[in-house]
Write a protein that holds these residues in place. Structure first.
Motif, PDB file in Angstrom:
ATOM      1  N   LEU A  41      40.721 -30.121  10.611  1.00  0.00           N
ATOM      2  CA  LEU A  41      40.539 -31.146   9.573  1.00  0.00           C
ATOM      3  C   LEU A  41      39.397 -32.090   9.947  1.00  0.00           C
ATOM      4  O   LEU A  41      38.572 -32.441   9.103  1.00  0.00           O
ATOM      5  N   LEU A  42      39.356 -32.477  11.209  1.00  0.00           N
ATOM      6  CA  LEU A  42      38.280 -33.373  11.653  1.00  0.00           C
ATOM      7  C   LEU A  42      36.917 -32.701  11.539  1.00  0.00           C
ATOM      8  O   LEU A  42      35.946 -33.290  11.105  1.00  0.00           O
ATOM      9  N   GLU A  43      36.868 -31.430  11.926  1.00  0.00           N
ATOM     10  CA  GLU A  43      35.583 -30.718  11.880  1.00  0.00           C
ATOM     11  C   GLU A  43      35.137 -30.500  10.442  1.00  0.00           C
ATOM     12  O   GLU A  43      33.939 -30.397  10.173  1.00  0.00           O
ATOM     13  N   ASP A  44      36.104 -30.398   9.499  1.00  0.00           N
ATOM     14  CA  ASP A  44      35.749 -30.170   8.097  1.00  0.00           C
ATOM     15  C   ASP A  44      35.695 -31.469   7.299  1.00  0.00           C
ATOM     16  O   ASP A  44      35.695 -31.435   6.077  1.00  0.00           O
ATOM     17  N   ALA A  45      35.670 -32.603   7.996  1.00  0.00           N
ATOM     18  CA  ALA A  45      35.612 -33.887   7.284  1.00  0.00           C
ATOM     19  C   ALA A  45      34.405 -33.902   6.347  1.00  0.00           C
ATOM     20  O   ALA A  45      33.362 -33.304   6.648  1.00  0.00           O
ATOM     21  N   ASP A  46      34.566 -34.578   5.238  1.00  0.00           N
ATOM     22  CA  ASP A  46      33.544 -34.635   4.206  1.00  0.00           C
ATOM     23  C   ASP A  46      32.207 -35.041   4.818  1.00  0.00           C
ATOM     24  O   ASP A  46      32.106 -36.005   5.564  1.00  0.00           O
ATOM     25  N   SER A  47      31.159 -34.282   4.480  1.00  0.00           N
ATOM     26  CA  SER A  47      29.870 -34.541   5.103  1.00  0.00           C
ATOM     27  C   SER A  47      28.760 -34.085   4.188  1.00  0.00           C
ATOM     28  O   SER A  47      28.898 -33.117   3.450  1.00  0.00           O
ATOM     29  N   ALA A  48      27.656 -34.805   4.225  1.00  0.00           N
ATOM     30  CA  ALA A  48      26.476 -34.377   3.485  1.00  0.00           C
ATOM     31  C   ALA A  48      25.786 -33.237   4.218  1.00  0.00           C
ATOM     32  O   ALA A  48      24.820 -32.672   3.727  1.00  0.00           O
ATOM     33  N   PHE A  49      26.283 -32.901   5.415  1.00  0.00           N
ATOM     34  CA  PHE A  49      25.644 -31.853   6.207  1.00  0.00           C
ATOM     35  C   PHE A  49      26.501 -30.596   6.285  1.00  0.00           C
ATOM     36  O   PHE A  49      26.512 -29.910   7.288  1.00  0.00           O
ATOM     37  N   HIS A  50      27.241 -30.338   5.207  1.00  0.00           N
ATOM     38  CA  HIS A  50      28.022 -29.108   5.191  1.00  0.00           C
ATOM     39  C   HIS A  50      27.123 -27.917   5.008  1.00  0.00           C
ATOM     40  O   HIS A  50      26.236 -27.912   4.168  1.00  0.00           O
TER      41      HIS A  50
ATOM     42  N   THR B 263      23.520 -36.118  -7.618  1.00  0.00           N
ATOM     43  CA  THR B 263      23.856 -36.702  -6.321  1.00  0.00           C
ATOM     44  C   THR B 263      25.363 -36.777  -6.163  1.00  0.00           C
ATOM     45  O   THR B 263      26.076 -37.166  -7.082  1.00  0.00           O
ATOM     46  N   GLU B 264      25.791 -36.373  -4.989  1.00  0.00           N
ATOM     47  CA  GLU B 264      27.223 -36.408  -4.692  1.00  0.00           C
ATOM     48  C   GLU B 264      27.405 -37.261  -3.444  1.00  0.00           C
ATOM     49  O   GLU B 264      26.628 -37.129  -2.497  1.00  0.00           O
ATOM     50  N   GLU B 265      28.395 -38.132  -3.465  1.00  0.00           N
ATOM     51  CA  GLU B 265      28.593 -38.987  -2.290  1.00  0.00           C
ATOM     52  C   GLU B 265      29.564 -38.339  -1.312  1.00  0.00           C
ATOM     53  O   GLU B 265      30.561 -37.763  -1.729  1.00  0.00           O
ATOM     54  N   ALA B 266      29.270 -38.466  -0.035  1.00  0.00           N
ATOM     55  CA  ALA B 266      30.233 -38.020   0.975  1.00  0.00           C
ATOM     56  C   ALA B 266      31.188 -39.182   1.223  1.00  0.00           C
ATOM     57  O   ALA B 266      30.767 -40.334   1.283  1.00  0.00           O
ATOM     58  N   ARG B 267      32.464 -38.870   1.357  1.00  0.00           N
ATOM     59  CA  ARG B 267      33.426 -39.955   1.547  1.00  0.00           C
ATOM     60  C   ARG B 267      33.616 -40.255   3.038  1.00  0.00           C
ATOM     61  O   ARG B 267      33.371 -39.423   3.899  1.00  0.00           O
ATOM     62  N   LEU B 268      34.080 -41.452   3.258  1.00  0.00           N
ATOM     63  CA  LEU B 268      34.225 -41.958   4.628  1.00  0.00           C
ATOM     64  C   LEU B 268      35.483 -41.371   5.281  1.00  0.00           C
ATOM     65  O   LEU B 268      36.542 -41.335   4.666  1.00  0.00           O
ATOM     66  N   SER B 269      35.339 -40.920   6.513  1.00  0.00           N
ATOM     67  CA  SER B 269      36.510 -40.538   7.304  1.00  0.00           C
ATOM     68  C   SER B 269      36.565 -41.446   8.528  1.00  0.00           C
ATOM     69  O   SER B 269      35.532 -41.843   9.051  1.00  0.00           O
TER      70      SER B 269
END
Lengths: 321, 436
Positions: B58-67, B376-382
């Protein structure tokens, strides 16, 4: 070159330029004066910084890596020390493994090839005979130093020998002032050596007495004054006292007739006082390095050590006899 | 293969014993002690989470603009499972080669027996003017925490900020590093690195063209070859790193270090799979900027008591890429940009002799934005909050109990969960260095 260039620029570029160039010139002058004769020394512990200052006088600039009272085993290779190593002419350390956790980092990252080996590196304890050199090495025995007990500075006789070697090293690194280093060392030795018989006389009543020490910090002092360590508060070097070990010590104090418990401020009062309260031995708080409370010079370190030991012995005989 | 390494390890261990015996003579050189210094670091833990053992994923797949997919982030890690885990066992060997060089080797053996060469470098020791050159494979000097080996971390796991932008193992690679230490009373170090840049896990990652081409072929049921992706050849170093560190002299009882880093990866690549069945491959450059501050107050009491430290780092990554392959040919050349920040702050305090407490808070996805053309899509904060208690039995062994509270935004929405680690970390061999 710089001067000519700047004077040509000054009239054209105005006041700000003048200021900048004055600072530059001042910096260049300061740099050239700084590099002239002064030996820049980084000392690992206060005792070596003090010896270098007492021998080198105005010819040396000394920075010390650890403060009086700090545990020299556990200094971090902080960045400002790397900056000191970078500019040092001499790195002066205890050696014999005392700085094993941080000196290699300083030498490897300091970017100064000159201080990675002699003559730019002087490891004091490795220039004299050491006590307690182990015959076997096993981490299960605690933090044992392979080269023997490193705390040689507590024997003034070894310090005399080291002062001569250090003055020779200064002369090698700064040959222009060789004569002056030799003279300063001789003057220092003459004054210092008059202290040795006086200290020995003052400590005469301590001779033959058995003591307990917190850590193995005091062996050279004890050896010099004819005292014996019969046990340590640390169950193994570098490990803090445990209740079980302290309980065993209560027995051995009586069996071995130990009269004093030697410890440093950094060891804390608890263990030493606990044992003193339950036995006939008395706790005595001692400085390890010059600069700690009651000491400034090396000579005053031995003054204070002997004064406190003798006072504790008398106090103890009075109160616990 | 493993027998070979075992034999090597035993040989090195026996030579260090011989070296130890030699030390009884006067060497006048601490660098000669235990040369080469050899150590084995044992690391294992009991792990638990309340999300069926998926906590690390889950941590590694956290929302990111660098997916991205198909990149190095899909490296097989020693994933933590609930219960007992043998983490990587680390072998390190280091020492002076001669008066010109010193060298370092570290390798990790996974619990499955896989062997990975983590670092193998040589460093100059004879250059004048405060210059040093390091060559080989090494951990980059970017940031502060990046150069630290896991056994010297204050926590059992990588912080979320590094995990999200620099990856689990941080930035490392094959290349050259040049550092210059200024001749000043304060510490001022400049560093410049040129790295191959072909193994980054997150920002600056590259993809395996063959593998992605196969995947696209399968998805679209057409024949797409690796060349059709139009990716540039990755010949030569792609990653440049600049570092600046400054530390005033605050005496023997405390220390402060400030630092700035900037990195550019000039040929980053990503594979994107959109919900509507669009597949595309992008390529461009990625910049990473970092700022760090570390303050340490050294112990006044015995065995580490009274010492405390405060460390904070912020990273910002920014990638400008263009679609070099698109399942809809009309979209070729579509600009795709990603941008995102990450930060952590950690504090430690030696509350009793040999006991240390650590608190850490980290966030990923700060200001994260992923844009394709006009969309544009926002990445959410984890977020991640951690508390650890470490007991240092000696300098060579420690036990740690750590608790993490995670609030992670991933593909399947928001998940709040806990992780618990009970870790042992032991070092057999040479005396570890107390680097800052």
């Amino acid at each position: 070159m710089t001067l000519q260039t700047s004077s040509r620029l000054i009239p054209r570029k105005g006041a700000r330029r003048v200021w900048v160039h004055r600072v530059l010139i001042a910096a260049l002058c300061a740099a050239s004066f700084g590099a002239r004769a002064d030996l820049r020394i980084l000392a690992c512990e206060p005792e070596w910084g003090q010896l270098a200052t007492e021998i080198g006088g105005d010819l040396v600039t000394v920075k010390t890596a650890s403060a009086p009272g700090q545990d020299a085993h556990h200094i971090q290779a902080r960045p400002s020390l790397l900056a000191q190593v970078r500019r040092a002419d001499l790195v002066l350390c205890n050696g014999a493994g005392l700085e094993a956790g941080w000196l290699p980092v300083l030498l490897n990252r300091g970017g100064n090839p000159a201080v990675r080996q002699a003559p730019g590196l002087f490891l004091a304890a490795e220039q004299v005979d050491r006590l307690e050199v182990p015959t076997t090495l096993d981490r299960a025995d605690g933090d044992v130093h392979a080269m023997g007990n490193p705390h040689v500075h507590l024997d003034p006789r070894r310090m005399v020998s080291l002062s001569q070697q250090l003055a020779e090293r200064f002369a090698t690194l700064d040959p222009d002032n060789a004569t002056q280093y030799q003279q300063q060392q001789q003057a220092w030795q003459t004054a210092f050596e008059t202290g040795i018989p006086r200290w020995e006389q003052q400590a005469a009543s301590l001779k033959g007495s058995n003591v307990i020490t917190y850590h193995r910090s005091w062996v050279y002092l004890l050896d010099w004054l004819g005292m014996q360590r019969v046990a340590e508060l640390e169950p193994k070097p570098g490990l803090p006292p445990t209740p079980g070990h302290l309980a065993e010590l209560v027995k051995s104090v009586e069996q071995q007739q130990a009269s004093l418990i030697l410890y440093r401020p950094i060891n804390g009062d608890e263990a030493a006082n606990w044992l003193a309260a339950r036995t006939s031995a008395c706790a005595v708080l001692l400085p390890l390095s010059p600069g700690e409370e009651g000491t400034e010079t090396l000579a005053s370190l031995y003054d204070t050590l002997i004064e406190r030991l003798v006072a504790a012995q008398q106090r103890c005989q009075g109160s616990k006899a | 293969m493993n027998k070979f390494y075992l034999a090597g390890a035993l040989l090195a261990a026996s030579s260090s014993v011989l070296a130890a015996e030699d030390n009884n003579r006067n060497s006048n050189n601490p660098l000669a002690a235990f040369n080469p210094a050899f150590s084995v670091i044992f690391n294992g833990m009991y792990y638990h989470d309340n999300v069926d053992g998926e906590g690390v994923d889950l941590l590694e797949d956290a929302d990111s603009a660098f997916h991205s997919h198909g990149g190095h982030e899909e490296h097989e890690h020693d994933e933590l499972k609930r219960g007992f885990n043998l983490n990587e066992t680390e072998l390190t060997m280091s020492g002076s080669v001669d008066s010109y060089f010193d060298a370092w080797l570290s390798a990790a053996i996974s619990s499955g027996g896989d062997f990975e060469l983590e670092e193998a470098w040589v460093r100059s020791q004879s250059l004048p003017a405060g210059l040093q050159v390091k060559a080989g494979r090494f951990l980059s000097g970017i940031g502060y925490h990046n150069e630290k080996h896991p056994h010297s971390w204050n926590f059992a796991d990588q912080n979320l900020a590094y995990l999200s932008l620099l990856g689990d193992h941080g930035v490392s690679g094959d290349g050259l590093q040049l550092t210059w230490l200024a001749p000043t009373d304060s510490y001022l170090q400049l560093g410049l690195e040129m790295l191959q840049g072909d193994n980054l896990e997150r920002a600056g990652s590259v993809i395996d063209a063959e593998e992605i081409a196969e995947e696209i072929s399968a998805e679209l049921a057409t024949d797409v070859a690796a060349e059709d992706l139009n990716l540039a050849d990755q010949n030569g170093p792609q990653l440049g790193v600049f570092t600046l560190r400054y530390a005033p002299d605050l005496g023997a009882r405390r220390a402060l270090q400030l630092g700035l880093s900037a990195a550019r990866h000039q040929d980053s690549q990503a594979f994107h799979e959109e919900g509507g069945g669009e597949l595309f491959v992008t390529e461009g450059d990625t910049d990473v900027y970092g700022a760090q501050a570390v303050y340490k107050h050294f112990p006044t009491g015995q065995y580490g008591k009274g010492g405390w430290s405060l460390t904070g780092e912020y990273f910002h990554a920014d990638s400008d890429q263009k679609a070099v392959y698109h399942s809809d040919p009309a979209e070729l050349g579509l600009p795709v940009t990603s941008e995102q920040g990450a930060a952590y702050v950690e504090a430690t305090y030696g509350f009793a002799p040999r006991w240390q407490i650590g608190l850490r808070t980290a966030a990923s996805g700060i200001g994260g934005e992923f844009s394709e053309g006009d969309e544009t899509e926002e990445a959410r904060l984890s977020r991640q909050h951690s508390a650890a208690v470490t007991w240092y039995a000696t300098e060579f062994s420690k036990l740690r109990l750590q608790f993490n509270r995670n609030d992670v935004h991933g593909d399947d929405g928001n998940e709040e969960y806990n992780q618990v680690f009970l870790q042992y970390n032991l070092s057999l061999g040479a005396h570890g260095a107390h680097s800052f």
